[in-house]
Motif scaffolding. Structure first.
Motif, PDB file in Angstrom:
ATOM      1  N   LYS A  30      72.738  12.351  25.121  1.00 40.39           N
ATOM      2  CA  LYS A  30      73.282  11.915  26.459  1.00 40.39           C
ATOM      3  C   LYS A  30      74.654  11.292  26.757  1.00 40.39           C
ATOM      4  O   LYS A  30      75.564  11.678  27.416  1.00 40.39           O
ATOM      5  N   ASN A  31      74.728  10.462  25.724  1.00 36.58           N
ATOM      6  CA  ASN A  31      75.984   9.543  25.674  1.00 36.58           C
ATOM      7  C   ASN A  31      76.955  10.416  25.229  1.00 36.58           C
ATOM      8  O   ASN A  31      78.128  10.480  25.857  1.00 36.58           O
ATOM      9  N   GLU A  32      76.870  11.077  24.003  1.00 34.13           N
ATOM     10  CA  GLU A  32      77.938  11.934  23.438  1.00 34.13           C
ATOM     11  C   GLU A  32      78.251  13.163  24.605  1.00 34.13           C
ATOM     12  O   GLU A  32      79.658  13.438  24.305  1.00 34.13           O
ATOM     13  N   SER A  36      74.813  11.805  33.017  1.00 35.99           N
ATOM     14  CA  SER A  36      74.262  10.737  33.697  1.00 35.99           C
ATOM     15  C   SER A  36      72.970  10.246  33.155  1.00 35.99           C
ATOM     16  O   SER A  36      72.135  10.934  32.512  1.00 35.99           O
ATOM     17  N   ASP A  37      72.413   9.168  33.841  1.00 35.69           N
ATOM     18  CA  ASP A  37      71.041   8.647  33.567  1.00 35.69           C
ATOM     19  C   ASP A  37      70.065   9.484  33.864  1.00 35.69           C
ATOM     20  O   ASP A  37      68.638   9.548  33.179  1.00 35.69           O
ATOM     21  N   ASN A  38      70.065  10.312  34.926  1.00 35.73           N
ATOM     22  CA  ASN A  38      69.099  11.139  35.400  1.00 35.73           C
ATOM     23  C   ASN A  38      69.183  12.453  34.820  1.00 35.73           C
ATOM     24  O   ASN A  38      69.868  13.488  34.970  1.00 35.73           O
ATOM     25  N   LEU A  39      68.752  12.466  33.458  1.00 35.94           N
ATOM     26  CA  LEU A  39      68.708  13.590  32.595  1.00 35.94           C
ATOM     27  C   LEU A  39      67.673  14.890  33.117  1.00 35.94           C
ATOM     28  O   LEU A  39      68.059  16.032  32.938  1.00 35.94           O
ATOM     29  N   LEU A  40      66.811  14.375  34.019  1.00 35.67           N
ATOM     30  CA  LEU A  40      66.157  15.516  34.669  1.00 35.67           C
ATOM     31  C   LEU A  40      66.811  16.322  35.434  1.00 35.67           C
ATOM     32  O   LEU A  40      66.936  17.629  35.523  1.00 35.67           O
ATOM     33  N   PHE A 108      56.013  12.720  25.278  1.00 36.02           N
ATOM     34  CA  PHE A 108      56.144  11.694  26.418  1.00 36.02           C
ATOM     35  C   PHE A 108      56.209  12.404  27.790  1.00 36.02           C
ATOM     36  O   PHE A 108      56.657  13.811  27.583  1.00 36.02           O
ATOM     37  N   ALA A 109      55.877  11.826  29.062  1.00 41.08           N
ATOM     38  CA  ALA A 109      56.053  12.857  30.194  1.00 41.08           C
ATOM     39  C   ALA A 109      57.492  12.526  30.746  1.00 41.08           C
ATOM     40  O   ALA A 109      58.303  12.018  30.286  1.00 41.08           O
ATOM     41  N   ILE A 110      57.869  13.810  31.338  1.00 35.14           N
ATOM     42  CA  ILE A 110      59.034  14.028  31.654  1.00 35.14           C
ATOM     43  C   ILE A 110      59.666  13.177  32.861  1.00 35.14           C
ATOM     44  O   ILE A 110      61.144  13.002  32.640  1.00 35.14           O
ATOM     45  N   ASP A 111      58.983  12.507  33.559  1.00 33.04           N
ATOM     46  CA  ASP A 111      59.580  11.446  34.470  1.00 33.04           C
ATOM     47  C   ASP A 111      60.350  10.350  33.692  1.00 33.04           C
ATOM     48  O   ASP A 111      61.251   9.938  34.521  1.00 33.04           O
ATOM     49  N   TYR A 112      60.265  10.173  32.718  1.00 34.39           N
ATOM     50  CA  TYR A 112      61.032   9.199  31.706  1.00 34.39           C
ATOM     51  C   TYR A 112      62.321   9.644  31.774  1.00 34.39           C
ATOM     52  O   TYR A 112      63.298   8.795  31.988  1.00 34.39           O
ATOM     53  N   LEU A 113      62.788  10.864  32.001  1.00 35.42           N
ATOM     54  CA  LEU A 113      64.025  11.394  31.872  1.00 35.42           C
ATOM     55  C   LEU A 113      64.914  11.067  33.228  1.00 35.42           C
ATOM     56  O   LEU A 113      66.145  11.355  33.246  1.00 35.42           O
ATOM     57  N   ASP A 118      68.957   2.841  27.487  1.00 34.94           N
ATOM     58  CA  ASP A 118      68.439   2.097  26.596  1.00 34.94           C
ATOM     59  C   ASP A 118      67.059   1.385  27.131  1.00 34.94           C
ATOM     60  O   ASP A 118      66.362   1.324  26.323  1.00 34.94           O
ATOM     61  N   GLU A 119      67.189   0.852  28.079  1.00 34.17           N
ATOM     62  CA  GLU A 119      65.916   0.154  28.628  1.00 34.17           C
ATOM     63  C   GLU A 119      64.614   0.934  28.722  1.00 34.17           C
ATOM     64  O   GLU A 119      63.590   0.617  28.377  1.00 34.17           O
ATOM     65  N   THR A 120      64.931   2.137  29.192  1.00 33.98           N
ATOM     66  CA  THR A 120      63.752   3.176  29.284  1.00 33.98           C
ATOM     67  C   THR A 120      63.262   3.586  28.148  1.00 33.98           C
ATOM     68  O   THR A 120      62.070   3.804  28.047  1.00 33.98           O
ATOM     69  N   VAL A 121      64.201   3.617  27.109  1.00 27.74           N
ATOM     70  CA  VAL A 121      63.701   4.304  25.697  1.00 27.74           C
ATOM     71  C   VAL A 121      62.939   2.962  25.164  1.00 27.74           C
ATOM     72  O   VAL A 121      61.942   3.355  24.650  1.00 27.74           O
ATOM     73  N   GLU A 122      63.309   1.796  25.178  1.00 33.49           N
ATOM     74  CA  GLU A 122      62.504   0.751  24.631  1.00 33.49           C
ATOM     75  C   GLU A 122      61.230   0.672  25.492  1.00 33.49           C
ATOM     76  O   GLU A 122      60.128   0.326  24.799  1.00 33.49           O
ATOM     77  N   ARG A 123      61.226   0.794  26.865  1.00 33.05           N
ATOM     78  CA  ARG A 123      59.963   0.706  27.444  1.00 33.05           C
ATOM     79  C   ARG A 123      59.042   1.932  26.945  1.00 33.05           C
ATOM     80  O   ARG A 123      57.638   1.630  26.823  1.00 33.05           O
ATOM     81  N   LEU A 124      59.675   3.026  26.973  1.00 32.31           N
ATOM     82  CA  LEU A 124      58.783   4.321  26.618  1.00 32.31           C
ATOM     83  C   LEU A 124      58.045   4.029  25.223  1.00 32.31           C
ATOM     84  O   LEU A 124      56.865   4.167  25.112  1.00 32.31           O
TER      85      LEU A 124
END
Length: 212
Positions: A30-32, A36-40, A108-113, A118-124
């Motif tokens: 995503k970063n490279e 946006s944060d909304n990868l979905l 994992f479920a797609i809604d995480y995307l 970074d916070e979402t990844v740690e929570r996941l």
């Protein structure tokens, strides 16, 4: 060393997708690519949805059943759980390239995307570890991934399971078989593949293991 990891009752969170990835590698993608944060939204509106799979940063299991699944992460190059006689093997898909960069692999479920930070990844990762969802610590490197699908025989408490009196011993299952390789493998699986597992309750009426 355990080579086959089993996880029961993994959830799609109401959407018909599972995502398989090293979440940190996906975040790096995503970063490279300045997404946006909304990868979905990104993956469904531009070419990044194909590129993320071609580059081995993610695998998408599309159009799967919106029910709990058993997930196997299989590092054994010889044994396949879904091919055992008591199970109902339905189809196989391969191969996908997969890059592990931070020693962790999740399904994992797609809604995480929808807000992939970074916070979402740690929570996941924290949720997957605490609830015994599909997560395994594996060594970094390139993998060729083959996916088997079908139903496996499981033994659940009736009160905790959703198939009631007919299918409380069979659960829709994905078995992700990872083979460590020296370099990035070629994608041979079709993009946008349907991963719908057939659930025919009638054929399991005589195969129940649980006692009344």
């Amino acid at each position: 060393m355990n080579k086959i990891f089993q996880f029961n009752c993994c959830l799609t969170n109401g959407m018909n997708y599972f995502i398989a990835a090293d979440p940190y590698a996906l975040l790096e993608f995503k970063n490279e690519n300045h997404l946006s944060d909304n990868l979905l939204e990104e993956f469904t509106t531009n070419e990044s949805g194909d590129n993320v799979i071609l580059e081995g940063a993610m695998i998408a299991l599309e159009d799967c059943q919106i029910v709990p699944h058993t997930i196997y992460i299989n590092l054994d190059e010889k044994h396949r759980v879904l091919l055992e006689t008591q199970n109902d093997f339905q189809f196989k898909v391969g191969d996908y390239p997969l890059k592990i960069k931070n020693g962790v692999f999740c399904v994992f479920a797609i809604d995480y995307l929808e807000n992939f930070t970074d916070e979402t990844v740690e929570r996941l990762i924290a949720i997957h570890r605490s609830k015994s969802y599909a997560i395994a610590d594996i060594k970094n490197g390139w993998y060729s991934v083959e996916i088997l699908a079908g139903l496996t025989q499981q033994k659940f408490e009736k009160s905790a399971y959703h198939w009631g009196e007919i299918m409380d011993d069979m659960e829709p299952t994905f078995e992700l078989c990872l083979k460590n390789v020296d370099e990035a493998p070629e994608l041979t699986a079709a993009l946008n593949r349907n991963y719908l597992i057939e659930i025919n309750k009638e054929i399991y009426k005589e195969r129940r293991l649980l006692e009344d």
